[in-house]
Structures are given as structure tokens and as C-alpha cells.
Scaffold this active site. Structure first.
Site, mmCIF file in Angstrom:
data_model
loop_
_atom_site.group_PDB
_atom_site.id
_atom_site.type_symbol
_atom_site.label_atom_id
_atom_site.label_comp_id
_atom_site.label_asym_id
_atom_site.label_seq_id
_atom_site.Cartn_x
_atom_site.Cartn_y
_atom_site.Cartn_z
ATOM 1 N N ASP A 7 -33.194 -2.032 52.398
ATOM 2 C CA ASP A 7 -32.440 -3.273 52.175
ATOM 3 C C ASP A 7 -32.380 -4.106 53.447
ATOM 4 O O ASP A 7 -32.436 -5.326 53.394
ATOM 5 C CB ASP A 7 -31.031 -2.941 51.685
ATOM 6 C CG ASP A 7 -31.097 -2.205 50.365
ATOM 7 O OD1 ASP A 7 -31.682 -2.760 49.428
ATOM 8 O OD2 ASP A 7 -30.606 -1.071 50.285
ATOM 9 N N GLU B 143 -32.969 9.812 48.654
ATOM 10 C CA GLU B 143 -33.902 9.157 49.586
ATOM 11 C C GLU B 143 -33.729 9.723 50.993
ATOM 12 O O GLU B 143 -34.716 9.975 51.697
ATOM 13 C CB GLU B 143 -33.656 7.644 49.605
ATOM 14 C CG GLU B 143 -34.116 6.939 48.344
ATOM 15 C CD GLU B 143 -33.747 5.473 48.297
ATOM 16 O OE1 GLU B 143 -34.455 4.720 47.620
ATOM 17 O OE2 GLU B 143 -32.745 5.067 48.921
HETATM 18 C C1 5RP Z 1 -32.839 2.213 46.653
HETATM 19 C C2 5RP Z 1 -33.293 1.705 47.970
HETATM 20 C C3 5RP Z 1 -34.402 0.708 47.967
HETATM 21 O O1 5RP Z 1 -35.473 1.220 48.681
HETATM 22 C C4 5RP Z 1 -33.897 -0.572 48.577
HETATM 23 O O2 5RP Z 1 -32.768 -1.010 47.817
HETATM 24 C C5 5RP Z 1 -34.961 -1.660 48.557
HETATM 25 O O3 5RP Z 1 -35.286 -2.019 47.260
HETATM 26 P P1 5RP Z 1 -36.324 -3.190 46.946
HETATM 27 O O4 5RP Z 1 -37.657 -2.739 47.431
HETATM 28 O O5 5RP Z 1 -36.251 -3.356 45.443
HETATM 29 O O6 5RP Z 1 -35.835 -4.417 47.670
HETATM 30 O O7 5RP Z 1 -32.819 2.067 49.025
HETATM 31 O O8 5RP Z 1 -31.715 3.043 46.782
#
Ligand code: 5RP
Length: 237
Positions: A92, A111
Site C-alpha cells: 500500500d 503475507e
Molecule cells: C493485501 C496487500 C496488498 O498487497 C496491498 O493492499 C496492495 O494491493 P494492490 O496491489 O491491489 O494495490 O497488502 O493485504
């Protein structure tokens, strides 16, 4: 009329594609979650189909698991493979030290476990995810919490200077329930001066399963932008 995909989607896909080039025959992979990691999963499937690449993968969420299954990626578990060769995941926010906020998709606990078990972690994102300080632009730190402890943890987050907001489900009434059966509190701290300290403080609250501050976990960040992709190492910003 043909639907044109925007630069951001192209950038995310290009970054994911570059990361998947680093996958080698025989690798055990960690499959990240979110829309950028999804591009990587599809690309791994493509390499399996086209090059007969042999890999096994540990998904970090039901999203990753279902997508891996659709793309005929052989699955394995952390029980069988507690050491993973390479994880490809999204983020994010990412700072110059390659520290990150993750968990926008609520998959932060698995993760973090999968990334921690990995010899190498490549993060793929579009360039808007790169920030000077984590927490800016009203980006919260997701905190996975045992439902029993949610009010207590919210109070402790306030004591740490954060504004806790229980994440609501989008297409079901009530709170978001994670793949592990827990709740998520999005904790708004504003710009975070000492992310590792905050990570440790959040981690030490009883009832907190995990938090979305990923410190010293990424080895490489591949960012997609309007002008193409670039790879970032700690010293190159
Ligand atoms: C999920 C995550 C994602 O990797 C993070 O939110 C990024 O998502 P996106 O690639 O859709 O922007 O940490 O828990």
C-alpha cells in the site's frame, strides 16, 4: 467500444511481469495478495503453460489460492515448505528504506509470515505507492485483531496516538472478517517517524495478531510508472 486500461493498471502489470522473470525452475513461491500480486500470479500461470516452468506455491489468501488454482499453479503449504525461495507481493505504501504498509486487502498476517519465510521478497507496485514517510496521505496501518479483544486493542491504539477504525465489510453487513477469522482495525497515525518502533508497539498489544508495518522485509521493489519500470534498492532514491 474497446475498453482502454489506464496507465496504472499497465504499470502494475509491467512491474509484476518483470518480477516473474526472476522465477526459476524448481522454486517454491510465495503468492502475494491484491490487484498487483494478481498480475504476477497470472503471469506465473502463463510461464507454466508456455515454458513448462515447474514451481510450487504458497498462497497468502483465499484470493491468491483461487487465482493460483484457476491458473493451474501447483500449490503447497508452509508445513511442507517452511522455506520459500521467492515471494512476489504488492504494497500500500513503500518508503525509501523499502519499509512498507501492507494489508489493504486484509491479508497482512499470512503475507508477513510468508514473506518472513522467504529467501527473497520482491514487491511490485505502481509508482504512486512510493512515499517519503509511511502513513502520509491518510494511509492507515491495518491491524489484525482477535474479535474478543477488539475494543481493548482500539483503546491501546489510541494510547499510541492512532485513530482506530474497525474495517467494515463491503458486501456483507458488519466487520470485515479475515481469512483467519479475525477483525481488522485500520489505525490512522498520520506520518510515521519511527515505523519499526510503532511496529513493535502494536505487536506487543495483547489481542493483536499482526500489523501491517513490514520493516526490512522487502529485498527489491519494482515500480511501474508512465515511463516504464524501475527497480529500487535502498541507496538508489
Ligand atoms: C493485501 C496487500 C496488498 O498487497 C496491498 O493492499 C496492495 O494491493 P494492490 O496491489 O491491489 O494495490 O497488502 O493485504
Amino acid at each position: 467500444m474497446k475498453h482502454e486500461i489506464g496507465w496504472k493498471e499497465k504499470a502494475k502489470r509491467a512491474a509484476a511481469k518483470e518480477a516473474v522473470k526472476r522465477v526459476e525452475d524448481g522454486f517454491v513461491l510465495g503468492l502475494g495478495s491484491g490487484s498487483t500480486a494478481a498480475y504476477a500470479i497470472r503471469e506465473i500461470g502463463k510461464r507454466i503453460r508456455e515454458e513448462k516452468l515447474k514451481v510450487w506455491a504458497v498462497p497468502t489468501s483465499y484470493q491468491a489460492l483461487l487465482l493460483a488454482t484457476e491458473n493451474h499453479i501447483p500449490l503447497t503449504t508452509l508445513y511442507e515448505h517452511p522455506e520459500i525461495d521467492l515471494t512476489i507481493d504488492g504494497a500500500d505504501q513503500i518508503d525509501a528504506e523499502l519499509n512498507m504498509i501492507k494489508g489493504g486487502g486484509g491479508a497482512l498476517t499470512r503475507e508477513k509470515i510468508v514473506a518472513s519465510a522467504s529467501k527473497k521478497v520482491i514487491i511490485v507496485a505502481d509508482e504512486t505507492k512510493l512515499v517519503k514517510k509511511l502513513g502520509v496521505n491518510n494511509c492507515p496501518v491495518p491491524v489484525e485483531v482477535l474479535p474478543f479483544a477488539v475494543s481493548y486493542v482500539a483503546r491501546e491504539i489510541e494510547k499510541l496516538g492512532g485513530k482506530p477504525v474497525l474495517r467494515k465489510s463491503e458486501s456483507k453487513v458488519g466487520p470485515t472478517v479475515t481469512d483467519n477469522g479475525n477483525f481488522v482495525i485500520d489505525a490512522y497515525f498520520g506520518s510515521i517517524e519511527t515505523p519499526d518502533k510503532l511496529r513493535a508497539e502494536l505487536k506487543s498489544v495483547s489481542g493483536v495478531i499482526e500489523n501491517g508495518l513490514f520493516i526490512h522485509i522487502a529485498d527489491i521493489v519494482i515500480l511501474g510508472g508512465k515511463e516504464g519500470i524501475r527497480e529500487i534498492k535502498k541507496t538508489s532514491i
